[in-house]
Design a protein around this motif. Structure first.
Motif, short mmCIF file in Angstrom:
data_model
loop_
_atom_site.label_atom_id
_atom_site.label_comp_id
_atom_site.label_asym_id
_atom_site.label_seq_id
_atom_site.Cartn_x
_atom_site.Cartn_y
_atom_site.Cartn_z
N ALA A 131 65.85 31.01 14.16
CA ALA A 131 67.34 31.36 14.68
C ALA A 131 67.25 33.00 14.61
CB ALA A 131 68.51 31.05 13.61
N ALA A 132 66.41 33.53 14.22
CA ALA A 132 66.43 34.98 14.14
C ALA A 132 66.31 35.72 15.53
CB ALA A 132 65.04 35.43 13.21
N ARG A 133 66.83 36.71 15.51
CA ARG A 133 66.87 37.45 16.92
C ARG A 133 65.58 38.84 16.59
NH1 ARG A 133 72.71 39.54 18.31
NH2 ARG A 133 71.79 40.18 20.00
N LEU A 134 64.90 38.69 17.48
CA LEU A 134 63.59 39.38 17.74
C LEU A 134 63.80 40.61 18.73
CD1 LEU A 134 60.86 37.00 18.20
CD2 LEU A 134 61.59 37.64 16.14
N ALA A 135 62.94 41.67 18.18
CA ALA A 135 62.99 42.78 19.00
C ALA A 135 62.68 42.73 20.21
CB ALA A 135 62.48 44.04 18.40
N ALA A 136 63.19 43.43 21.29
CA ALA A 136 62.52 43.20 22.63
C ALA A 136 61.19 43.55 22.74
CB ALA A 136 63.50 44.17 23.67
N GLY A 137 60.36 42.91 23.73
CA GLY A 137 58.99 42.94 23.90
C GLY A 137 58.31 42.22 22.96
N ALA A 138 58.55 41.41 22.00
CA ALA A 138 57.80 40.59 21.29
C ALA A 138 57.65 39.07 22.07
CB ALA A 138 58.38 40.18 20.08
N ALA A 139 56.41 38.79 22.15
CA ALA A 139 56.21 37.29 22.73
C ALA A 139 56.53 36.12 21.81
CB ALA A 139 54.92 37.14 23.09
N VAL A 184 54.86 37.49 18.11
CA VAL A 184 53.74 38.25 18.54
C VAL A 184 54.06 39.77 18.92
CG1 VAL A 184 51.35 38.19 19.75
CG2 VAL A 184 52.47 36.11 19.01
N PRO A 185 54.20 40.76 18.16
CA PRO A 185 54.61 42.00 18.69
C PRO A 185 53.34 42.80 19.25
CG PRO A 185 54.46 41.96 16.37
CD PRO A 185 54.02 40.92 16.76
N GLY A 186 53.51 43.91 19.84
CA GLY A 186 52.59 45.00 20.04
C GLY A 186 51.63 44.53 20.98
N LEU A 187 52.12 43.69 21.94
CA LEU A 187 50.91 43.23 23.19
C LEU A 187 50.96 44.34 24.10
CD1 LEU A 187 51.82 39.63 23.55
CD2 LEU A 187 49.80 40.35 22.30
N LYS A 188 49.64 44.54 24.76
CA LYS A 188 49.57 45.49 25.84
C LYS A 188 50.42 44.71 27.20
CE LYS A 188 45.28 47.74 24.61
NZ LYS A 188 43.94 48.10 25.09
N HIS A 189 51.03 45.67 27.83
CA HIS A 189 51.68 45.16 29.23
C HIS A 189 50.81 45.61 30.35
CE1 HIS A 189 55.80 43.99 30.99
NE2 HIS A 189 54.69 43.33 31.50
N PHE A 190 50.18 46.82 30.33
CA PHE A 190 49.58 47.52 31.39
C PHE A 190 48.12 47.97 31.00
CE2 PHE A 190 53.97 47.83 32.82
CZ PHE A 190 54.12 46.93 33.75
N ALA A 191 47.24 47.93 31.78
CA ALA A 191 46.03 48.46 31.53
C ALA A 191 45.32 49.26 32.42
CB ALA A 191 44.99 47.53 30.92
N PRO A 192 44.68 50.09 32.44
CA PRO A 192 43.79 50.92 33.83
C PRO A 192 43.01 49.91 34.55
CG PRO A 192 43.46 52.15 31.71
CD PRO A 192 44.15 50.63 31.06
N GLY A 193 43.25 50.31 36.16
CA GLY A 193 42.59 49.51 36.69
C GLY A 193 41.10 49.82 37.38
N ALA A 194 40.70 49.44 38.26
CA ALA A 194 39.41 49.92 38.85
C ALA A 194 39.17 51.30 39.17
CB ALA A 194 38.86 48.94 39.94
N ARG A 241 48.88 32.23 26.91
CA ARG A 241 48.54 33.30 27.63
C ARG A 241 49.69 34.47 27.45
NH1 ARG A 241 44.10 32.60 30.47
NH2 ARG A 241 43.31 30.51 30.95
N LEU A 242 49.61 35.38 26.55
CA LEU A 242 50.48 36.19 26.09
C LEU A 242 50.93 37.48 26.89
CD1 LEU A 242 49.76 35.56 22.29
CD2 LEU A 242 51.32 34.44 23.79
N LYS A 243 52.11 37.97 26.86
CA LYS A 243 52.37 39.17 27.28
C LYS A 243 53.69 39.66 26.69
CE LYS A 243 53.86 37.40 31.79
NZ LYS A 243 53.87 37.57 33.36
N PRO A 244 54.23 40.97 26.86
CA PRO A 244 55.23 41.03 26.05
C PRO A 244 56.48 40.57 26.59
CG PRO A 244 53.98 43.12 26.37
CD PRO A 244 53.23 41.98 27.27
N GLY A 245 57.35 39.74 25.95
CA GLY A 245 58.61 39.38 26.16
C GLY A 245 58.39 37.80 26.60
N VAL A 246 57.18 37.43 26.51
CA VAL A 246 57.11 36.06 27.17
C VAL A 246 57.63 34.91 26.13
CG1 VAL A 246 54.67 35.37 26.36
CG2 VAL A 246 55.39 34.45 28.41
N LEU A 247 58.08 33.76 26.62
CA LEU A 247 58.42 32.76 25.64
C LEU A 247 57.63 31.55 26.29
CD1 LEU A 247 60.40 31.30 23.75
CD2 LEU A 247 61.98 31.07 25.46
N LEU A 248 56.99 30.89 25.01
CA LEU A 248 56.26 29.79 25.45
C LEU A 248 56.33 28.66 24.66
CD1 LEU A 248 52.48 31.35 25.85
CD2 LEU A 248 54.12 30.87 27.65
#
Length: 256
Positions: A131-139, A184-194, A241-248
């Protein structure tokens, strides 16, 4: 007439949110058959009594203790439980190693306290309830944990483990209804491309493991379960397959 009252403090517990690592400001209730606590203005649970340390509490200077009353640091293990009346955090069992190091010395080069210092609070992390409310961005990984007859399994531990390096990204406990929240906090959302101008979205692949609680325990030490070995069949065959804010959502027993 003045009365002088002295009370020796045996240590203090600082309750920490296992997801954010921030101190918990809520008025939690610590209980034990072998310890006594009082809550101070900083929200710490201060240890005022411990079975086995009765000779320590009335003594101002521990150096004056008779040799037969001296107890080696961290030689006594004392258990307790903590409960959150608000229901934001799940109850947990914990073990304290006493007595703490009473030395007032500050160590060079940065004037830090010695390890296990009496003057440093003991950090104990608590898991949020479903029932806890999590901070934005956590999966969020929400799991319904049931037995073979469809009855809920309380106090089961869920681990989300990174496939890349087997590091534990987050844990959760099932409540009385079998519902579990793993943040799951602290996940990367973006990364450098090619190229220098390219940015790509990132997913972290992980697996979900379920650890069954000890039989007949209504409150468990989740850190002890965290270190346990997962049994055969208790790893979800479907990867996360995790990313910030996802709900599984998952259901246990897992479907092959």
């Amino acid at each position: 007439m003045k009365e002088r009252v002295e009370t020796r403090i045996l240590g203090a517990i600082r309750w920490i949110d296992a997801v954010t690592q921030a101190p918990i400001p809520l008025p939690l209730v610590a209980r034990s058959d072998t310890l006594r606590f009082t809550r101070n203005l900083r929200g710490l649970s201060v240890i005022t009594h411990a079975d086995g340390l009765e000779t320590h509490t009335p003594i101002f200077d521990l150096d004056t203790l008779p040799a037969e009353d001296v107890i080696s640091p961290l030689s006594l293990a004392r258990e307790g439980e903590v409960h959150d009346p608000s229901g934001t955090y799940l109850p947990a069992r914990f073990t304290l190693q006493l007595p703490r190091d009473p030395s007032p010395d500050l160590l060079p080069p940065d004037n830090h306290r010695p390890p296990n210092s009496l003057f440093t609070p003991i950090d104990i992390a608590l898991l949020p309830s479903p029932a806890a409310r999590l901070a934005a961005g956590a999966a969020q990984v929400r799991v319904l944990v049931l037995d073979d007859e469809g009855a809920p399994i309380p106090n089961a531990l869920g681990r989300v483990v990174a496939v890349s390096d087997d590091s534990i990204l987050g844990c959760g406990l099932s409540d009385a209804r079998g519902e579990m929240l793993i943040a799951v906090p602290g996940l990367k959302h973006f990364a450098p491309g090619a190229t220098e101008d390219e940015v790509v979205s990132v997913e972290t692949e992980a697996r979900l493991e379920i650890i069954h609680p000890p039989a007949d325990e209504t409150v468990v030490d989740w850190l002890a379960l965290k270190a346990a070995t997962v049994a055969a069949g208790d790893t979800d065959p479907a990867p996360l397959r995790l990313k910030p804010g996802v709900l599984l959502s998952r259901r246990y027993p897992f479907t092959p």
